[in-house]
Scaffold this active site. Sequence first.
Site, PDB file in Angstrom:
ATOM      1  N   ARG A 115      66.571   7.941-110.815  1.00 36.04           N
ATOM      2  CA  ARG A 115      66.555   7.638-109.378  1.00 36.04           C
ATOM      3  C   ARG A 115      66.850   8.891-108.544  1.00 36.04           C
ATOM      4  NH1 ARG A 115      69.310   4.166-104.903  1.00 36.04           N
ATOM      5  NH2 ARG A 115      67.379   3.284-104.145  1.00 36.04           N
ATOM      6  N   HIS A 145      64.343  10.371-105.675  1.00 35.66           N
ATOM      7  CA  HIS A 145      64.735  10.508-104.267  1.00 35.66           C
ATOM      8  C   HIS A 145      64.728  11.956-103.789  1.00 35.66           C
ATOM      9  CE1 HIS A 145      66.516   6.319-103.194  1.00 35.66           C
ATOM     10  NE2 HIS A 145      65.380   6.234-103.852  1.00 35.66           N
ATOM     11  N   HIS A 169      61.736   0.688-112.989  1.00 34.42           N
ATOM     12  CA  HIS A 169      62.804  -0.307-112.865  1.00 34.42           C
ATOM     13  C   HIS A 169      63.002  -1.105-114.145  1.00 34.42           C
ATOM     14  CE1 HIS A 169      62.320  -0.231-108.208  1.00 34.42           C
ATOM     15  NE2 HIS A 169      63.168   0.689-108.618  1.00 34.42           N
ATOM     16  N   THR A 170      62.270  -0.771-115.191  1.00 31.18           N
ATOM     17  CA  THR A 170      62.571  -1.318-116.513  1.00 31.18           C
ATOM     18  C   THR A 170      63.953  -0.850-116.950  1.00 31.18           C
ATOM     19  OG1 THR A 170      61.652  -1.697-118.713  1.00 31.18           O
ATOM     20  CG2 THR A 170      61.511   0.554-117.886  1.00 31.18           C
ATOM     21  N   TRP A 207      66.731  -5.291-113.392  1.00 33.90           N
ATOM     22  CA  TRP A 207      65.402  -5.896-113.350  1.00 33.90           C
ATOM     23  C   TRP A 207      65.070  -6.552-114.693  1.00 33.90           C
ATOM     24  CZ3 TRP A 207      66.667  -1.789-110.309  1.00 33.90           C
ATOM     25  CH2 TRP A 207      66.168  -1.756-109.008  1.00 33.90           C
ATOM     26  N   THR A 208      65.679  -6.001-115.767  1.00 38.54           N
ATOM     27  CA  THR A 208      65.350  -6.475-117.121  1.00 38.54           C
ATOM     28  C   THR A 208      66.636  -6.734-117.911  1.00 38.54           C
ATOM     29  OG1 THR A 208      65.327  -4.257-118.122  1.00 38.54           O
ATOM     30  CG2 THR A 208      63.252  -5.029-117.135  1.00 38.54           C
ATOM     31  N   ASP A 266      60.935   0.525-121.628  1.00 42.32           N
ATOM     32  CA  ASP A 266      59.802  -0.125-122.290  1.00 42.32           C
ATOM     33  C   ASP A 266      58.993  -0.845-121.213  1.00 42.32           C
ATOM     34  OD1 ASP A 266      61.294  -2.345-121.607  1.00 42.32           O
ATOM     35  OD2 ASP A 266      61.970  -2.765-123.646  1.00 42.32           O
ATOM     36  N   ASP A 322      58.693  -5.784-105.759  1.00 45.72           N
ATOM     37  CA  ASP A 322      58.389  -5.941-107.186  1.00 45.72           C
ATOM     38  C   ASP A 322      57.395  -7.091-107.385  1.00 45.72           C
ATOM     39  OD1 ASP A 322      60.324  -4.003-108.339  1.00 45.72           O
ATOM     40  OD2 ASP A 322      61.846  -5.371-107.575  1.00 45.72           O
TER      41      ASP A 322
HETATM   42  C1  HEM Z   1      58.337   1.084-105.195  1.00 47.11           C
HETATM   43  C2  HEM Z   1      59.310   1.117-104.294  1.00 47.11           C
HETATM   44  C3  HEM Z   1      60.749   1.170-104.705  1.00 47.11           C
HETATM   45  C4  HEM Z   1      61.741   0.439-104.153  1.00 47.11           C
HETATM   46  C5  HEM Z   1      61.626  -0.530-102.987  1.00 47.11           C
HETATM   47  C6  HEM Z   1      62.948   0.757-104.888  1.00 47.11           C
HETATM   48  C7  HEM Z   1      64.189   0.216-104.607  1.00 47.11           C
HETATM   49  C8  HEM Z   1      65.317   0.401-105.372  1.00 47.11           C
HETATM   50  C9  HEM Z   1      66.613  -0.158-105.087  1.00 47.11           C
HETATM   51  C10 HEM Z   1      66.963  -1.011-103.877  1.00 47.11           C
HETATM   52  C11 HEM Z   1      67.448   0.219-106.080  1.00 47.11           C
HETATM   53  C12 HEM Z   1      68.916  -0.119-106.229  1.00 47.11           C
HETATM   54  C13 HEM Z   1      69.799   1.045-105.816  1.00 47.11           C
HETATM   55  C14 HEM Z   1      71.263   0.736-105.927  1.00 47.11           C
HETATM   56  O1  HEM Z   1      71.717  -0.283-105.374  1.00 47.11           O
HETATM   57  O2  HEM Z   1      71.994   1.531-106.561  1.00 47.11           O
HETATM   58  C15 HEM Z   1      66.684   0.998-107.011  1.00 47.11           C
HETATM   59  C16 HEM Z   1      67.167   1.516-108.183  1.00 47.11           C
HETATM   60  C17 HEM Z   1      66.432   2.279-109.045  1.00 47.11           C
HETATM   61  N1  HEM Z   1      65.171   2.791-108.821  1.00 47.11           N
HETATM   62 FE1  HEM Z   1      63.894   2.172-107.379  1.00 47.11          FE
HETATM   63  N2  HEM Z   1      62.665   1.652-105.863  1.00 47.11           N
HETATM   64  C18 HEM Z   1      61.331   1.957-105.778  1.00 47.11           C
HETATM   65  C19 HEM Z   1      60.654   2.873-106.547  1.00 47.11           C
HETATM   66  C20 HEM Z   1      61.201   3.574-107.587  1.00 47.11           C
HETATM   67  C21 HEM Z   1      60.547   4.648-108.285  1.00 47.11           C
HETATM   68  C22 HEM Z   1      59.196   5.237-107.921  1.00 47.11           C
HETATM   69  C23 HEM Z   1      61.391   5.034-109.277  1.00 47.11           C
HETATM   70  C24 HEM Z   1      61.219   6.127-110.309  1.00 47.11           C
HETATM   71  C25 HEM Z   1      60.056   6.533-110.781  1.00 47.11           C
HETATM   72  C26 HEM Z   1      62.575   4.212-109.195  1.00 47.11           C
HETATM   73  C27 HEM Z   1      63.651   4.265-110.037  1.00 47.11           C
HETATM   74  C28 HEM Z   1      64.817   3.546-109.896  1.00 47.11           C
HETATM   75  C29 HEM Z   1      65.877   3.491-110.892  1.00 47.11           C
HETATM   76  C30 HEM Z   1      65.839   4.139-112.262  1.00 47.11           C
HETATM   77  C31 HEM Z   1      66.891   2.705-110.342  1.00 47.11           C
HETATM   78  C32 HEM Z   1      68.229   2.338-110.986  1.00 47.11           C
HETATM   79  C33 HEM Z   1      69.323   3.306-110.614  1.00 47.11           C
HETATM   80  C34 HEM Z   1      70.640   3.007-111.291  1.00 47.11           C
HETATM   81  O3  HEM Z   1      70.728   2.117-112.140  1.00 47.11           O
HETATM   82  O4  HEM Z   1      71.614   3.722-110.985  1.00 47.11           O
HETATM   83  N3  HEM Z   1      62.430   3.358-108.143  1.00 47.11           N
HETATM   84  N4  HEM Z   1      65.383   1.108-106.552  1.00 47.11           N
END
Ligand code: HEM
Length: 296
Positions: free
Chosen positions: A32, A36, A177-178, A219-220, A227, A247
């Site tokens: 993440r 970002h 988000h897997t 998410w999973t 995966d 999603d």
């Molecule tokens: C498509 C639009 C996307 C939306 C609306 C979105 C939204 C979010 C939100 C709301 C969270 C939770 C953050 C938190 O509360 O800590 C999150 C976590 C995360 N996102 Fe996304 N995201 C998007 C795309 C992506 C992309 C493109 C990636 C990487 C290629 C990504 C990777 C992650 C990961 C790995 C987490 C988990 C972080 C953790 O566990 O600390 N996301 N995302």
Amino acid sequence: AEAAKKKAALQKAKVLCTDLIKSKDCQAILVRLAWHDSGTFDKANAGKPWPEAGGAIGSIRTDHEINAGPNAGLKKALTQYLKPIKDKVPEVSWADLIQLASATAVEVAGGPKIPMRYGRLDGAPKQPAPAPFGLPDALPPFGGPLKNSNDPSEHLRYVFYKYGMDDKDIVALSGAHTIGRAFKDRSGTVQEGYLGGTKYTVKGCPFLGNSETAGGRSWTKNWLKFDNSYFTDMPDHDTHCIAFPTDTILMIDPGFKPHFDLFAKDQAAFFAAYAQSHKKLSEQGSKFEPTEGITL
Ligand code: HEM
């Protein structure tokens, strides 16, 4: 000679990142963080002098970005996880280290090997975009110049098309988000905070692995493993998992659905697409030295 030195430092950094990820199961926050850093890029600004268009330039370290709402919770990844590595390999730029940690995280978690390029220079725009820097919202009202601020498809296309990406990239990258969780105390998008959780995230449950942080909502089920379960499991609507409008729309919108269905059926197809899209994301706005980049 300069490039050879950089390559050796990058290889050392990759070993250190691998050890970190294995010992702390912090793959999700590292992915993440890199996304970002990259996600501030807008191709409409690509004609401005570098690094005014933003992107994978390490500027997520600036107070302007790291202290802003969309990056809530990510500071830990910089200060506690990556800073000790940066101190051991100062030749590696922050922009590279952030992207290296993410690509390594995907790999260590069981995902594809990403054909990464390194050699990024660090930079920060003199006139940075205001928060949320073009990053997406998970819940309406969705940001951007939209006809309908309740339409998750229009919002996703607004965000990702400015990176020069298409519908396949959107679905593939959403598959990240897997792994990972959302937290009430970070994005505030879910009810579960550090002290709460679901059956997959609550303190003491086996799904946490070596993670330092309990709670949140994933998410999973096996959210430490990279995966295709994001795609296979979403149609089941597990009440312990997340499905934001951004999603679930991937299962419905005619431009997204064919990719979603393919990635659910065929993990190799997901991995191949993910590797390409992740590489593209990791190079948004980056400037490489040497210009052709360094591969490991
Ligand atoms: C498509 C639009 C996307 C939306 C609306 C979105 C939204 C979010 C939100 C709301 C969270 C939770 C953050 C938190 O509360 O800590 C999150 C976590 C995360 N996102 Fe996304 N995201 C998007 C795309 C992506 C992309 C493109 C990636 C990487 C290629 C990504 C990777 C992650 C990961 C790995 C987490 C988990 C972080 C953790 O566990 O600390 N996301 N995302």
